[in-house]
Motif scaffolding. Structure first.
Motif, PDB file in Angstrom:
ATOM      1  N   HIS A   2     -53.357  48.375   6.105  1.00 19.45           N
ATOM      2  CA  HIS A   2     -52.066  47.832   5.672  1.00 19.45           C
ATOM      3  C   HIS A   2     -50.985  48.897   5.788  1.00 19.45           C
ATOM      4  CE1 HIS A   2     -54.004  49.750   2.341  1.00 19.45           C
ATOM      5  NE2 HIS A   2     -52.986  49.609   1.537  1.00 19.45           N
ATOM      6  N   MET A  36     -52.241  52.027  -7.455  1.00 24.86           N
ATOM      7  CA  MET A  36     -53.015  50.809  -7.218  1.00 24.86           C
ATOM      8  C   MET A  36     -52.820  50.241  -5.809  1.00 24.86           C
ATOM      9  SD  MET A  36     -53.418  47.885 -10.001  1.00 24.86           S
ATOM     10  CE  MET A  36     -54.913  46.962 -10.166  1.00 24.86           C
ATOM     11  N   SER A  85     -61.425  53.865 -12.558  1.00 23.74           N
ATOM     12  CA  SER A  85     -61.082  52.586 -11.939  1.00 23.74           C
ATOM     13  C   SER A  85     -61.312  51.400 -12.879  1.00 23.74           C
ATOM     14  CB  SER A  85     -61.870  52.406 -10.650  1.00 23.74           C
ATOM     15  OG  SER A  85     -63.241  52.370 -10.950  1.00 23.74           O
ATOM     16  N   LEU A  86     -62.020  51.600 -13.978  1.00 20.33           N
ATOM     17  CA  LEU A  86     -62.190  50.510 -14.937  1.00 20.33           C
ATOM     18  C   LEU A  86     -61.191  50.699 -16.065  1.00 20.33           C
ATOM     19  CD1 LEU A  86     -66.066  50.389 -14.980  1.00 20.33           C
ATOM     20  CD2 LEU A  86     -64.505  48.881 -13.777  1.00 20.33           C
ATOM     21  N   PHE A  87     -60.613  49.610 -16.502  1.00 19.34           N
ATOM     22  CA  PHE A  87     -59.497  49.718 -17.425  1.00 19.34           C
ATOM     23  C   PHE A  87     -59.877  49.301 -18.844  1.00 19.34           C
ATOM     24  CE2 PHE A  87     -57.391  47.837 -13.423  1.00 19.34           C
ATOM     25  CZ  PHE A  87     -57.508  49.042 -12.753  1.00 19.34           C
ATOM     26  N   ALA A  88     -59.720  50.202 -19.785  1.00 20.79           N
ATOM     27  CA  ALA A  88     -59.922  49.871 -21.193  1.00 20.79           C
ATOM     28  C   ALA A  88     -58.985  50.744 -22.017  1.00 20.79           C
ATOM     29  CB  ALA A  88     -61.369  50.118 -21.599  1.00 20.79           C
ATOM     30  N   THR A  95     -59.706  45.328 -23.544  1.00 20.25           N
ATOM     31  CA  THR A  95     -59.526  45.254 -22.097  1.00 20.25           C
ATOM     32  C   THR A  95     -58.408  44.284 -21.694  1.00 20.25           C
ATOM     33  OG1 THR A  95     -61.301  43.623 -22.076  1.00 20.25           O
ATOM     34  CG2 THR A  95     -61.896  45.888 -21.518  1.00 20.25           C
ATOM     35  N   ASP A  96     -57.733  43.721 -22.675  1.00 21.21           N
ATOM     36  CA  ASP A  96     -56.613  42.828 -22.363  1.00 21.21           C
ATOM     37  C   ASP A  96     -55.364  43.691 -22.235  1.00 21.21           C
ATOM     38  OD1 ASP A  96     -55.158  40.625 -21.858  1.00 21.21           O
ATOM     39  OD2 ASP A  96     -55.221  39.788 -23.893  1.00 21.21           O
TER      40      ASP A  96
ATOM     41  N   HIS B  92     -54.506  41.446   8.019  1.00 15.49           N
ATOM     42  CA  HIS B  92     -54.082  40.562   6.932  1.00 15.49           C
ATOM     43  C   HIS B  92     -53.053  39.570   7.475  1.00 15.49           C
ATOM     44  CE1 HIS B  92     -51.139  43.837   7.195  1.00 15.49           C
ATOM     45  NE2 HIS B  92     -50.270  42.863   6.987  1.00 15.49           N
ATOM     46  N   ILE B 122     -58.865  44.932   0.915  1.00 11.14           N
ATOM     47  CA  ILE B 122     -57.736  45.789   0.552  1.00 11.14           C
ATOM     48  C   ILE B 122     -56.391  45.216   1.027  1.00 11.14           C
ATOM     49  CG2 ILE B 122     -56.725  48.100   0.724  1.00 11.14           C
ATOM     50  CD1 ILE B 122     -59.479  49.205   1.147  1.00 11.14           C
ATOM     51  N   CYS B 123     -56.226  45.148   2.345  1.00  9.22           N
ATOM     52  CA  CYS B 123     -54.906  44.830   2.904  1.00  9.22           C
ATOM     53  C   CYS B 123     -54.344  43.480   2.451  1.00  9.22           C
ATOM     54  CB  CYS B 123     -54.937  44.919   4.422  1.00  9.22           C
ATOM     55  SG  CYS B 123     -55.693  46.455   4.998  1.00  9.22           S
ATOM     56  N   GLN B 126     -52.190  43.102  -0.727  1.00  9.56           N
ATOM     57  CA  GLN B 126     -50.849  43.719  -0.823  1.00  9.56           C
ATOM     58  C   GLN B 126     -49.740  42.763  -0.401  1.00  9.56           C
ATOM     59  OE1 GLN B 126     -50.738  46.700  -1.942  1.00  9.56           O
ATOM     60  NE2 GLN B 126     -52.787  47.490  -1.595  1.00  9.56           N
ATOM     61  N   PHE B 127     -50.095  41.689   0.317  1.00 12.75           N
ATOM     62  CA  PHE B 127     -49.052  40.884   0.947  1.00 12.75           C
ATOM     63  C   PHE B 127     -48.964  39.499   0.317  1.00 12.75           C
ATOM     64  CE2 PHE B 127     -50.047  44.246   3.821  1.00 12.75           C
ATOM     65  CZ  PHE B 127     -48.813  44.605   4.354  1.00 12.75           C
ATOM     66  N   ALA B 148     -64.909  47.260  -9.397  1.00  9.73           N
ATOM     67  CA  ALA B 148     -64.520  48.636  -9.711  1.00  9.73           C
ATOM     68  C   ALA B 148     -63.936  49.338  -8.493  1.00  9.73           C
ATOM     69  CB  ALA B 148     -65.731  49.403 -10.232  1.00  9.73           C
ATOM     70  N   PRO B 151     -59.896  47.351  -7.383  1.00 12.65           N
ATOM     71  CA  PRO B 151     -59.279  46.796  -8.589  1.00 12.65           C
ATOM     72  C   PRO B 151     -58.029  45.957  -8.332  1.00 12.65           C
ATOM     73  CG  PRO B 151     -58.954  49.186  -8.478  1.00 12.65           C
ATOM     74  CD  PRO B 151     -59.931  48.823  -7.408  1.00 12.65           C
ATOM     75  N   MET B 152     -57.275  46.295  -7.284  1.00 13.92           N
ATOM     76  CA  MET B 152     -56.031  45.562  -7.047  1.00 13.92           C
ATOM     77  C   MET B 152     -56.298  44.073  -6.846  1.00 13.92           C
ATOM     78  SD  MET B 152     -52.602  46.329  -5.694  1.00 13.92           S
ATOM     79  CE  MET B 152     -51.332  45.214  -5.154  1.00 13.92           C
ATOM     80  N   ARG B 155     -57.728  42.390  -9.979  1.00 14.22           N
ATOM     81  CA  ARG B 155     -56.717  42.317 -11.029  1.00 14.22           C
ATOM     82  C   ARG B 155     -55.725  41.181 -10.730  1.00 14.22           C
ATOM     83  NH1 ARG B 155     -55.599  44.352 -16.028  1.00 14.22           N
ATOM     84  NH2 ARG B 155     -53.435  43.949 -16.424  1.00 14.22           N
ATOM     85  N   GLU B 156     -55.409  41.005  -9.443  1.00 14.90           N
ATOM     86  CA  GLU B 156     -54.383  40.028  -9.047  1.00 14.90           C
ATOM     87  C   GLU B 156     -54.911  38.598  -8.974  1.00 14.90           C
ATOM     88  OE1 GLU B 156     -51.181  40.844  -6.635  1.00 14.90           O
ATOM     89  OE2 GLU B 156     -50.965  42.154  -8.379  1.00 14.90           O
ATOM     90  N   ASP B 181     -67.871  45.165 -15.566  1.00 14.49           N
ATOM     91  CA  ASP B 181     -66.809  45.809 -14.783  1.00 14.49           C
ATOM     92  C   ASP B 181     -65.616  44.882 -14.618  1.00 14.49           C
ATOM     93  OD1 ASP B 181     -68.437  47.967 -14.542  1.00 14.49           O
ATOM     94  OD2 ASP B 181     -68.639  47.890 -12.355  1.00 14.49           O
ATOM     95  N   LYS B 183     -64.644  42.524 -16.491  1.00 16.06           N
ATOM     96  CA  LYS B 183     -63.925  42.387 -17.763  1.00 16.06           C
ATOM     97  C   LYS B 183     -62.945  43.547 -17.952  1.00 16.06           C
ATOM     98  CE  LYS B 183     -64.493  41.542 -22.620  1.00 16.06           C
ATOM     99  NZ  LYS B 183     -65.184  42.030 -23.786  1.00 16.06           N
ATOM    100  N   LYS B 184     -63.347  44.728 -17.442  1.00 17.75           N
ATOM    101  CA  LYS B 184     -62.483  45.896 -17.602  1.00 17.75           C
ATOM    102  C   LYS B 184     -61.397  45.975 -16.533  1.00 17.75           C
ATOM    103  CE  LYS B 184     -65.795  48.618 -20.172  1.00 17.75           C
ATOM    104  NZ  LYS B 184     -66.952  49.471 -19.980  1.00 17.75           N
ATOM    105  N   ILE B 185     -61.439  45.103 -15.548  1.00 21.17           N
ATOM    106  CA  ILE B 185     -60.383  45.075 -14.526  1.00 21.17           C
ATOM    107  C   ILE B 185     -59.418  43.944 -14.857  1.00 21.17           C
ATOM    108  CG2 ILE B 185     -59.881  44.637 -12.076  1.00 21.17           C
ATOM    109  CD1 ILE B 185     -61.322  47.228 -12.355  1.00 21.17           C
ATOM    110  N   ALA B 187     -59.605  41.155 -17.768  1.00 18.20           N
ATOM    111  CA  ALA B 187     -60.240  40.472 -18.895  1.00 18.20           C
ATOM    112  C   ALA B 187     -59.797  39.014 -18.929  1.00 18.20           C
ATOM    113  CB  ALA B 187     -59.853  41.160 -20.191  1.00 18.20           C
TER     114      ALA B 187
END
Lengths: 113, 233
Positions: A2, A36, A85-88, A95-96, B92, B122-123, B126-127, B148, B151-152, B155-156, B181, B183-185, B187
């Motif tokens: 990218h 990120m 890389s793990l979020f807490a 984790t919220d 992408h 990955i790519c 981003q878009f 893990a 994460p991007m 998470r998204e 894992d 849950k930690k990215i 939740a």
């Protein structure tokens, strides 16, 4: 990969802004990436060199500021920098989380004459 | 001299994505951007989803692939509108390529538009394509460490589909690690543990995606049951 598309769009902005400011040469480009966004700096630099080849920004130096990942716990309100890389939450373990910083992808300024 | 700019580098993509999003909202079409590694099961997921939901929903598909129309050929039998975007090496899709093909669809007669992005974790994350939301498909054979490591995307994504759960006995995949894992990215993100080929867990996915269309359209469940939109087509 990218990095290539991002470098292409960046070079368009640089050349547009340089033309507007009537610059004859761009010497430096200041950009900010969030952690990120997962940009690999040397791949990005390589892609950037290709996209500005033959233009007034050909020899511009690139300054990349990387913004670390910062989150805020929705439970206890603590804001903290994420070190893995793990979020807490570093205070309560929840984790919220709300992402405060780390997704930036912007050009701050260009320098030239 | 220094010239201050302070502009998102992907502004061009973002502006076009907003244009696409507004058009789709006005047409009440839910666009879902499906992201996964190559081989996680995006096309198989679409095959089964079309098989089950095509009778009740008007589905369209945009197939993003580096090259070939093989994925589109697999979906041809469902007789739904499909457009292929070959990125010719690009890793992408972007909002401009989506915008260009939208006029190939009769948007007034569509409920949901699935975009099968190029296989890559990955790519594509981003878009912004102008989608209502992204979903991530990941398979057990890829390992339990994907949230893990990427994460991007995790998470998204608005939902995660863990495919090939029937193959877990043949891998070292740990469901406990994966769930913990994730849950930690992100939740609270809905996780569908499925096997597209065996059908496990697919019912929950169908119900969820139907619910998203109702929510997106701003119509009530009874309206969908009365098939007001569907009868007019």
């Amino acid at each position: 990969m990218h990095e290539i598309k991002i470098a292409e769009d960046l070079s368009l902005i640089i050349l547009e802004e340089a033309a507007r400011a009537e610059l004859s040469v761009v010497t430096k480009v200041n950009i900010t990436f969030g952690q990120m966004v997962a940009i690999v700096p040397h791949i990005f630099e390589f892609a950037f060199r290709e996209t500005v080849r033959g233009s007034i920004a050909e020899d511009a130096e690139i300054e990349i500021e990387v913004v670390p990942l910062k989150m805020k716990c929705k439970d206890c309100g603590t804001a903290f920098l994420v070190s893995e890389s793990l979020f807490a939450c570093t205070a309560c373990g929840a984790t919220d989380l709300e992402l405060l910083e780390g997704k930036e992808l912007f050009i701050k300024s260009i320098e030239g004459e | 001299m220094e010239i201050k700019i302070m502009k998102n580098i992907l502004d061009r993509n973002q502006n076009k994505a907003e244009e696409v999003r507004n058009l789709l909202i006005s047409k009440k079409v839910l666009m879902v951007n499906i992201i996964s590694s190559p081989g996680a099961g995006k096309t198989t997921l679409l095959e089964h989803t079309c098989e089950v939901l095509n009778p009740v929903l008007r589905i369209g598909v945009i197939e993003g692939d580096i090259t070939t129309d093989r994925d589109a050929l697999r979906l041809k039998k469902y007789n739904i509108p499909i457009v292929v975007i070959n990125t010719e090496g690009g890793c992408h899709l972007d909002s401009h390529s989506i915008s260009k093909v939208l006029n190939s669809f009769d948007l007034d007669n569509l409920d949901i538009l699935f975009v099968e992005n190029v296989g890559n974790l990955i790519c594509p994350s981003q878009f912004d394509l102008g989608e209502a939301f992204k979903i991530a498909v990941v398979s057990t054979t890829e390992g339990d460490d994907k949230p893990a490591k990427y994460p991007m995307l995790f998470r998204e994504a608005k939902a995660i589909l863990l495919n090939k759960t029937d193959l877990i006995p043949y891998t070292n995949f740990s469901m406990t690690s994966f769930r913990s894992d994730l849950k930690k990215i992100n939740a609270g993100v809905p996780l569908f543990e499925i096997s597209c080929t065996k059908g496990d867990g697919m019912k929950e996915w169908y119900e969820w995606i139907k619910g998203q269309i109702l929510f997106h359209d701003g119509i009530s469940g009874n309206d969908l049951l009365n098939s007001s939109k569907r009868e007019s087509s």
